[in-house]
Design a protein around this motif. Structure first.
Motif, PDB file in Angstrom:
ATOM      1  N   ASN A  96     -19.968 -63.573 -47.708  1.00  0.00           N
ATOM      2  CA  ASN A  96     -20.533 -62.250 -47.498  1.00  0.00           C
ATOM      3  C   ASN A  96     -20.396 -61.409 -48.754  1.00  0.00           C
ATOM      4  OD1 ASN A  96     -19.285 -59.247 -46.760  1.00  0.00           O
ATOM      5  ND2 ASN A  96     -21.208 -59.676 -45.689  1.00  0.00           N
ATOM      6  N   ASP A 107     -25.180 -55.483 -46.705  1.00  0.00           N
ATOM      7  CA  ASP A 107     -24.490 -56.733 -46.435  1.00  0.00           C
ATOM      8  C   ASP A 107     -25.455 -57.900 -46.546  1.00  0.00           C
ATOM      9  OD1 ASP A 107     -22.316 -55.319 -43.959  1.00  0.00           O
ATOM     10  OD2 ASP A 107     -21.766 -56.106 -45.924  1.00  0.00           O
ATOM     11  N   TRP A 109     -25.470 -62.353 -46.396  1.00  0.00           N
ATOM     12  CA  TRP A 109     -24.717 -63.489 -45.886  1.00  0.00           C
ATOM     13  C   TRP A 109     -25.261 -64.808 -46.398  1.00  0.00           C
ATOM     14  CZ3 TRP A 109     -20.427 -62.700 -42.949  1.00  0.00           C
ATOM     15  CH2 TRP A 109     -20.267 -61.424 -42.403  1.00  0.00           C
TER      16      TRP A 109
END
Length: 119
Positions: A96, A107, A109
């Motif tokens: 992350n 964010d 991922w």
């Protein structure tokens, strides 16, 4: 788009070691906090380790003393060195990145990499 590419997962015996790697977009890596999360079947995702842009680190109690998170800004890569692995560490591990820009939190991922600790 910010891309996070993970590698290093696999099958390992209890007591063994693995090193996970995550390479991120160079444009944001140096100003982002990075973390490793994991999710086991039937369980919620949990933070395993995190490292700030200033290289301060934080670990889940369950991995302290066994796992080490580090970053190489020149390579835009974050690592998770996992030693003394236990069956309880079996999970999908996700990389992350978190970037805060003008109060907005971004964010991103990775796709996840499977870690199986079994004899």
């Amino acid at each position: 788009q910010v891309q996070l590419v993970e590698s290093g997962g696999g099958l390992v015996q209890p007591g063994g070691s693995l090193r996970l790697s995550c390479t991120a977009s160079r444009s944001i890596f140096s100003i982002s906090a990075m973390g490793w999360y994991r999710q086991a079947p039937g369980k919620q995702r949990e933070l395993v380790a995190a490292i700030t842009s200033g290289s301060d680190t934080n670990y889940a109690d369950s991995v302290k003393g066994r796992f080490t998170i580090s970053r190489d800004n020149a390579k835009s890569t974050v690592y998770l060195q996992m030693n003394s692995l236990k069956p309880e560490d079996t999970a999908v591990y996700y990389c992350n990145s978190r970037t805060v820009i003008a109060g907005d939190v971004w964010d991103y991922w990775g796709q996840g990499t499977q870690v199986i600790v079994s004899s």
